[in-house]
Scaffold this motif. Structure first.
Motif, PDB file in Angstrom:
ATOM      1  N   ALA A  10      82.641  73.239 -16.385  1.00  0.00           N
ATOM      2  CA  ALA A  10      82.548  74.499 -17.122  1.00  0.00           C
ATOM      3  C   ALA A  10      81.218  75.165 -16.810  1.00  0.00           C
ATOM      4  CB  ALA A  10      82.680  74.235 -18.621  1.00  0.00           C
ATOM      5  N   VAL A  11      81.252  76.216 -16.000  1.00  0.00           N
ATOM      6  CA  VAL A  11      80.031  76.941 -15.676  1.00  0.00           C
ATOM      7  C   VAL A  11      79.805  78.028 -16.725  1.00  0.00           C
ATOM      8  CG1 VAL A  11      80.354  76.487 -13.219  1.00  0.00           C
ATOM      9  CG2 VAL A  11      81.182  78.630 -14.184  1.00  0.00           C
ATOM     10  N   GLU A  43      73.804  68.761 -20.472  1.00  0.00           N
ATOM     11  CA  GLU A  43      74.619  67.816 -21.224  1.00  0.00           C
ATOM     12  C   GLU A  43      74.811  68.296 -22.656  1.00  0.00           C
ATOM     13  OE1 GLU A  43      73.071  63.889 -20.955  1.00  0.00           O
ATOM     14  OE2 GLU A  43      73.227  63.797 -18.782  1.00  0.00           O
ATOM     15  N   GLU A  44      74.615  69.602 -22.880  1.00  0.00           N
ATOM     16  CA  GLU A  44      74.645  70.095 -24.256  1.00  0.00           C
ATOM     17  C   GLU A  44      75.786  71.074 -24.479  1.00  0.00           C
ATOM     18  OE1 GLU A  44      70.724  71.584 -24.861  1.00  0.00           O
ATOM     19  OE2 GLU A  44      69.789  69.608 -24.719  1.00  0.00           O
ATOM     20  N   THR A  45      75.574  72.360 -24.183  1.00  0.00           N
ATOM     21  CA  THR A  45      76.594  73.362 -24.448  1.00  0.00           C
ATOM     22  C   THR A  45      76.725  74.323 -23.279  1.00  0.00           C
ATOM     23  OG1 THR A  45      75.023  74.897 -25.495  1.00  0.00           O
ATOM     24  CG2 THR A  45      76.145  73.291 -26.948  1.00  0.00           C
ATOM     25  N   GLY A  55      80.574  72.447 -26.753  1.00  0.00           N
ATOM     26  CA  GLY A  55      79.813  71.242 -26.470  1.00  0.00           C
ATOM     27  C   GLY A  55      80.333  70.550 -25.222  1.00  0.00           C
ATOM     28  N   LEU A  56      79.425  70.025 -24.412  1.00  0.00           N
ATOM     29  CA  LEU A  56      79.781  69.306 -23.198  1.00  0.00           C
ATOM     30  C   LEU A  56      79.577  67.805 -23.421  1.00  0.00           C
ATOM     31  CD1 LEU A  56      78.006  71.635 -20.625  1.00  0.00           C
ATOM     32  CD2 LEU A  56      80.430  71.615 -21.223  1.00  0.00           C
ATOM     33  N   THR A  57      80.307  67.015 -22.673  1.00  0.00           N
ATOM     34  CA  THR A  57      80.195  65.569 -22.819  1.00  0.00           C
ATOM     35  C   THR A  57      79.447  64.910 -21.671  1.00  0.00           C
ATOM     36  OG1 THR A  57      82.414  65.370 -21.867  1.00  0.00           O
ATOM     37  CG2 THR A  57      82.242  65.347 -24.259  1.00  0.00           C
ATOM     38  N   ALA A  58      79.106  65.678 -20.644  1.00  0.00           N
ATOM     39  CA  ALA A  58      78.381  65.104 -19.510  1.00  0.00           C
ATOM     40  C   ALA A  58      77.720  66.216 -18.716  1.00  0.00           C
ATOM     41  CB  ALA A  58      79.312  64.297 -18.603  1.00  0.00           C
ATOM     42  N   GLY A  59      76.739  65.844 -17.904  1.00  0.00           N
ATOM     43  CA  GLY A  59      76.076  66.772 -17.009  1.00  0.00           C
ATOM     44  C   GLY A  59      76.671  66.707 -15.614  1.00  0.00           C
TER      45      GLY A  59
END
Length: 315
Positions: A10-11, A43-45, A55-59
């Motif tokens: 997700a960019v 690794e945040e939003t 919210g993201l679950t990984a970088g």
């Protein structure tokens, strides 16, 4: 089944509807090996095109561990993602990881140099932009999606659904893909070569549509479904049926029926022990010889080899 890690990249400015496609289709299910992660360059939003954050679950480091990477469309597609995003995509592409884009996600993949020298697709309204910004590629404006093995591209939102179901079909077979399609109330299998854009207005509530006839045809594939037969069911002339069918699906009734019959044959090969000749009759493909020829032309494999592959996976 061996775990299959799907990373959705997700960019910034990601289109929420495009993001929702892979998260629905590759979400954990009892009969699939998919493990889904939504990642980004932090690794945040990430901020979506609609202005809200997710919210993201990984970088980006998660991309290196992926089996499949899905890149949804994003709003500011004329400006490439940050250099570290492009670098991570390029590294994944060079490692042979399967990468698929939805809609303007193709611009992100192109910015990493992974579409150079390829024929690809994107939303029909953005095709000129893609060729202008990345002249090393060629855009096919007349297809739903293009499968170049490890690099896949698709057109707009609904074509993204078709592409993701196509990936499931490649991985796990038609039966599982059809189950997921029914679960998300998606249209029956659409081949990637169908028309992307149909130049027509939406029908009024009183207008004649062929949705009921197509649904009926799917339940009667074993019958001799001629144009007059279909037209009689729809209550229109054969000429009107052919015109409306192409307007509504992008393909002729003959091509639509062939795709539906091959898809049914795939499912029966995966889930039953019926002989090829029996399956041919049940799908309306006539003889075993005709089914073998049609199957090889469409799927690129023999029915026997296809059954061996997917029944082995199911075991």
């Amino acid at each position: 089944m061996n775990k299959h890690r799907v990373m959705v990249l997700a960019v910034d400015g990601v289109l929420p509807m495009d993001l929702g496609i892979p998260t629905q289709i590759f979400n954990a299910r009892p009969n699939t090996p998919y493990e889904l992660t939504v990642c980004g360059d932090t690794e945040e939003t990430v901020t979506t095109s609609a202005g809200f954050t997710l919210g993201l679950t990984a970088g980006l480091e998660a991309l290196a561990a992926a089996d499949t990477i899905i890149v949804p469309g994003f709003e500011d597609f004329r400006h490439p993602p940050r250099p570290r995003v492009r670098a991570a995509l390029k590294l994944a592409g060079r490692a042979g990881i399967r990468i698929a884009s939805i809609c303007t996600g193709a611009f992100a993949v192109a910015s990493a140099g992974l579409l150079d020298g390829r024929t690809v697709t994107t939303h029909w309204a953005k095709a000129d932009d893609l060729e202008e910004l990345y002249p090393q590629l060629r855009v096919d404006r007349n297809v739903l999606y293009i499968d170049n093995d490890t690099i896949l591209t698709s057109a707009g939102f609904t074509a993204g659904i078709d592409l993701c179901l196509h990936l499931v079909r490649k991985d796990l077979g038609a039966a599982v893909a059809n189950d997921i399609a029914r679960d998300i109330v998606a249209a029956p299998h659409r081949d990637g070569g169908q028309a992307q854009y149909i130049n027509r207005t939406l029908p009024t509530p009183q207008a004649t549509t062929l949705a009921d006839t197509r649904e009926w045809a799917l339940l009667h594939l074993e019958e001799d479904l001629t144009i007059p037969h279909l037209a009689d069911h729809a209550g229109v002339s054969p000429r009107t049926l052919t015109r409306l069918w192409r307007q509504e699906t992008g393909v002729s009734p003959h091509q639509w029926l062939l795709t539906a019959r091959i898809n049914r044959a795939r499912e029966l090969l995966e889930t039953t022990d019926l002989q090829v000749e029996q399956i041919a009759i049940r799908c309306g493909l006539g003889s075993g010889a005709n089914m073998r020829a049609r199957f090889r032309d469409t799927v690129g494999n023999t029915p026997t080899a296809y059954r061996r592959t997917f029944q082995h996976q199911a075991a």
